[in-house]
Design a protein around this motif. Sequence first.
Motif, PDB file in Angstrom:
ATOM      1  N   GLY A 191      48.452  66.428   8.385  1.00 41.43           N
ATOM      2  CA  GLY A 191      48.204  65.043   8.812  1.00 41.43           C
ATOM      3  C   GLY A 191      49.416  64.192   8.483  1.00 41.43           C
ATOM      4  O   GLY A 191      50.401  64.674   7.918  1.00 41.43           O
ATOM      5  N   ARG A 192      49.330  62.917   8.818  1.00 35.55           N
ATOM      6  CA  ARG A 192      50.450  62.017   8.539  1.00 35.55           C
ATOM      7  C   ARG A 192      50.582  61.802   7.036  1.00 35.55           C
ATOM      8  O   ARG A 192      49.602  61.684   6.329  1.00 35.55           O
ATOM      9  N   ASP A 193      51.817  61.788   6.576  1.00 35.58           N
ATOM     10  CA  ASP A 193      52.094  61.590   5.154  1.00 35.58           C
ATOM     11  C   ASP A 193      51.821  60.123   4.800  1.00 35.58           C
ATOM     12  O   ASP A 193      52.458  59.232   5.348  1.00 35.58           O
ATOM     13  N   PRO A 194      50.853  59.855   3.903  1.00 34.59           N
ATOM     14  CA  PRO A 194      50.506  58.455   3.604  1.00 34.59           C
ATOM     15  C   PRO A 194      51.677  57.676   2.982  1.00 34.59           C
ATOM     16  O   PRO A 194      51.739  56.454   3.083  1.00 34.59           O
ATOM     17  N   GLU A 195      52.611  58.394   2.339  1.00 31.92           N
ATOM     18  CA  GLU A 195      53.737  57.701   1.708  1.00 31.92           C
ATOM     19  C   GLU A 195      54.959  57.588   2.618  1.00 31.92           C
ATOM     20  O   GLU A 195      55.839  56.768   2.398  1.00 31.92           O
ATOM     21  N   GLU A 196      55.013  58.432   3.647  1.00 28.32           N
ATOM     22  CA  GLU A 196      56.186  58.459   4.527  1.00 28.32           C
ATOM     23  C   GLU A 196      55.659  58.594   5.962  1.00 28.32           C
ATOM     24  O   GLU A 196      55.475  59.698   6.464  1.00 28.32           O
ATOM     25  N   ARG A 197      55.377  57.449   6.593  1.00 26.80           N
ATOM     26  CA  ARG A 197      54.635  57.438   7.863  1.00 26.80           C
ATOM     27  C   ARG A 197      55.318  58.195   8.998  1.00 26.80           C
ATOM     28  O   ARG A 197      54.678  58.571   9.976  1.00 26.80           O
ATOM     29  N   GLN A 198      56.636  58.403   8.898  1.00 27.53           N
ATOM     30  CA  GLN A 198      57.347  59.120   9.955  1.00 27.53           C
ATOM     31  C   GLN A 198      57.233  60.637   9.790  1.00 27.53           C
ATOM     32  O   GLN A 198      57.679  61.386  10.656  1.00 27.53           O
ATOM     33  N   SER A 199      56.654  61.072   8.674  1.00 26.46           N
ATOM     34  CA  SER A 199      56.574  62.506   8.387  1.00 26.46           C
ATOM     35  C   SER A 199      55.137  63.001   8.381  1.00 26.46           C
ATOM     36  O   SER A 199      54.197  62.238   8.168  1.00 26.46           O
ATOM     37  N   MET A 200      55.003  64.319   8.587  1.00 25.15           N
ATOM     38  CA  MET A 200      53.696  64.970   8.478  1.00 25.15           C
ATOM     39  C   MET A 200      53.682  65.747   7.162  1.00 25.15           C
ATOM     40  O   MET A 200      54.738  66.063   6.600  1.00 25.15           O
ATOM     41  N   THR A 201      52.475  66.075   6.666  1.00 30.92           N
ATOM     42  CA  THR A 201      52.383  66.832   5.423  1.00 30.92           C
ATOM     43  C   THR A 201      51.072  67.592   5.389  1.00 30.92           C
ATOM     44  O   THR A 201      50.165  67.316   6.185  1.00 30.92           O
ATOM     45  N   VAL A 202      50.961  68.554   4.473  1.00 30.65           N
ATOM     46  CA  VAL A 202      49.672  69.225   4.259  1.00 30.65           C
ATOM     47  C   VAL A 202      48.814  68.264   3.447  1.00 30.65           C
ATOM     48  O   VAL A 202      49.229  67.801   2.381  1.00 30.65           O
ATOM     49  N   ILE A 203      47.646  67.946   3.986  1.00 25.79           N
ATOM     50  CA  ILE A 203      46.792  66.912   3.375  1.00 25.79           C
ATOM     51  C   ILE A 203      45.328  67.236   3.686  1.00 25.79           C
ATOM     52  O   ILE A 203      45.018  67.707   4.782  1.00 25.79           O
ATOM     53  N   ASP A 204      44.444  66.990   2.714  1.00 31.29           N
ATOM     54  CA  ASP A 204      43.028  67.350   2.879  1.00 31.29           C
ATOM     55  C   ASP A 204      42.401  66.803   4.154  1.00 31.29           C
ATOM     56  O   ASP A 204      41.615  67.476   4.805  1.00 31.29           O
ATOM     57  N   LYS A 205      42.750  65.563   4.481  1.00 31.89           N
ATOM     58  CA  LYS A 205      42.114  64.934   5.650  1.00 31.89           C
ATOM     59  C   LYS A 205      42.810  65.294   6.956  1.00 31.89           C
ATOM     60  O   LYS A 205      42.502  64.741   8.010  1.00 31.89           O
ATOM     61  N   HIS A 240      54.589  73.645   7.432  1.00 34.82           N
ATOM     62  CA  HIS A 240      53.983  74.809   6.789  1.00 34.82           C
ATOM     63  C   HIS A 240      54.993  75.631   5.976  1.00 34.82           C
ATOM     64  O   HIS A 240      54.699  76.080   4.861  1.00 34.82           O
ATOM     65  N   MET A 241      56.192  75.829   6.528  1.00 40.47           N
ATOM     66  CA  MET A 241      57.185  76.619   5.792  1.00 40.47           C
ATOM     67  C   MET A 241      57.659  75.871   4.534  1.00 40.47           C
ATOM     68  O   MET A 241      57.902  76.473   3.489  1.00 40.47           O
ATOM     69  N   LYS A 242      57.752  74.552   4.642  1.00 43.67           N
ATOM     70  CA  LYS A 242      58.098  73.760   3.444  1.00 43.67           C
ATOM     71  C   LYS A 242      56.977  73.893   2.405  1.00 43.67           C
ATOM     72  O   LYS A 242      57.227  74.035   1.201  1.00 43.67           O
ATOM     73  N   TYR A 243      55.750  73.864   2.865  1.00 42.35           N
ATOM     74  CA  TYR A 243      54.567  73.907   1.995  1.00 42.35           C
ATOM     75  C   TYR A 243      54.545  75.178   1.145  1.00 42.35           C
ATOM     76  O   TYR A 243      54.159  75.146  -0.023  1.00 42.35           O
ATOM     77  N   ILE A 244      54.988  76.313   1.731  1.00 45.80           N
ATOM     78  CA  ILE A 244      54.980  77.560   0.945  1.00 45.80           C
ATOM     79  C   ILE A 244      56.321  77.789   0.226  1.00 45.80           C
ATOM     80  O   ILE A 244      56.560  78.851  -0.344  1.00 45.80           O
ATOM     81  N   GLY A 245      57.209  76.777   0.280  1.00 47.61           N
ATOM     82  CA  GLY A 245      58.436  76.842  -0.507  1.00 47.61           C
ATOM     83  C   GLY A 245      59.642  77.424   0.201  1.00 47.61           C
ATOM     84  O   GLY A 245      60.646  77.740  -0.438  1.00 47.61           O
ATOM     85  N   PHE A 246      59.551  77.560   1.539  1.00 45.25           N
ATOM     86  CA  PHE A 246      60.681  78.097   2.307  1.00 45.25           C
ATOM     87  C   PHE A 246      60.993  77.172   3.483  1.00 45.25           C
ATOM     88  O   PHE A 246      60.716  77.507   4.642  1.00 45.25           O
TER      89      PHE A 246
END
Length: 302
Positions: A191-205, A240-246
């Motif tokens: 979903g959209r990163d609540p702290e950085e609106r131009q970015s996406m992130t892994v987020i529960d919602k 996703h690749m950032k999320y797993i550290g690569f």
Amino acid sequence: MEQQHDWTITEEHKGERIDKWLSSVQSEWSRSQVQTWVKDGNVLVNNEQVKTNYKVQLNDVVTVSPPEVVELDVEAEEMDLDIYYEDQDVLVVNKPRGMVVHPAPGHVTGTLVNGLMAHCKDLSGINGVMRPGIVHRIDKDTSGLLMVAKNDLAHESLVNQLVEKSVTRKYVALVHGNISHDYGTIDAPIGRDPEERQSMTVIDKGKHAVTHFHVLDRLEQFTIVECQLETGRTHQIRVHMKYIGFPLAGDPKYGPRKTIDFPGQALHARTLGFVHPRTGEYMEFEAPLPEDMKTLIDKLKK
């Protein structure tokens, strides 16, 4: 306004959903197009607005006033497009890195859509005037294959295949670090990163997102992977690749800063497969790595 159409419902169509019935009466109207018209009040039953799931009743009078087709104020531009396949319904194009897929306010030239408009006079209108023919997109600095719909029925079929997750979409990515296992699946909502609106992130919602990957080659400080999309969220592979550290090499948004000299993330949409909307035949296309990515990998191998 286009011409108004009126029908009176007979016994044989009683109980059918209005969107389904209308798209069967007028084959050039797609169901999603009809649904938009129903929501916008262009479809009335007995002079009243209804919902898209309304079931027509005997003697209902259905009035349809299709909205005027808005002339696209985006200019057609002659471009040397790398077209892999084209017929009356679909077109498959290999987009170069650095090209934006569709215009946006304040950025209406040099996009893939500008080039497509010059190349073919017929593109689906479902996605509105700024995105004619565009069924899915890839980021500006990602290269590779895209399918384009040349009419609304093709558009609807291709979108349904994306929704049903039956489209084959495989990407080649160069990522930082050494992935030790050969295969993996990342199932994490985006979903959209609540702290950085131009970015996406892994987020529960976030929205459900699944990426499968397998390692193609390992370099000293990098790994070359093939990622297969099950869903198609914004920036999915990059997040996703950032999320797993690569994180992706060269990714200005999700990767480490300036570690390699490359114009954007090293990501290429190599394989695209779908069922042809008209013939029902499965078709698959492959675009080799672009020169810039090949050169980068060769350099890192040395």
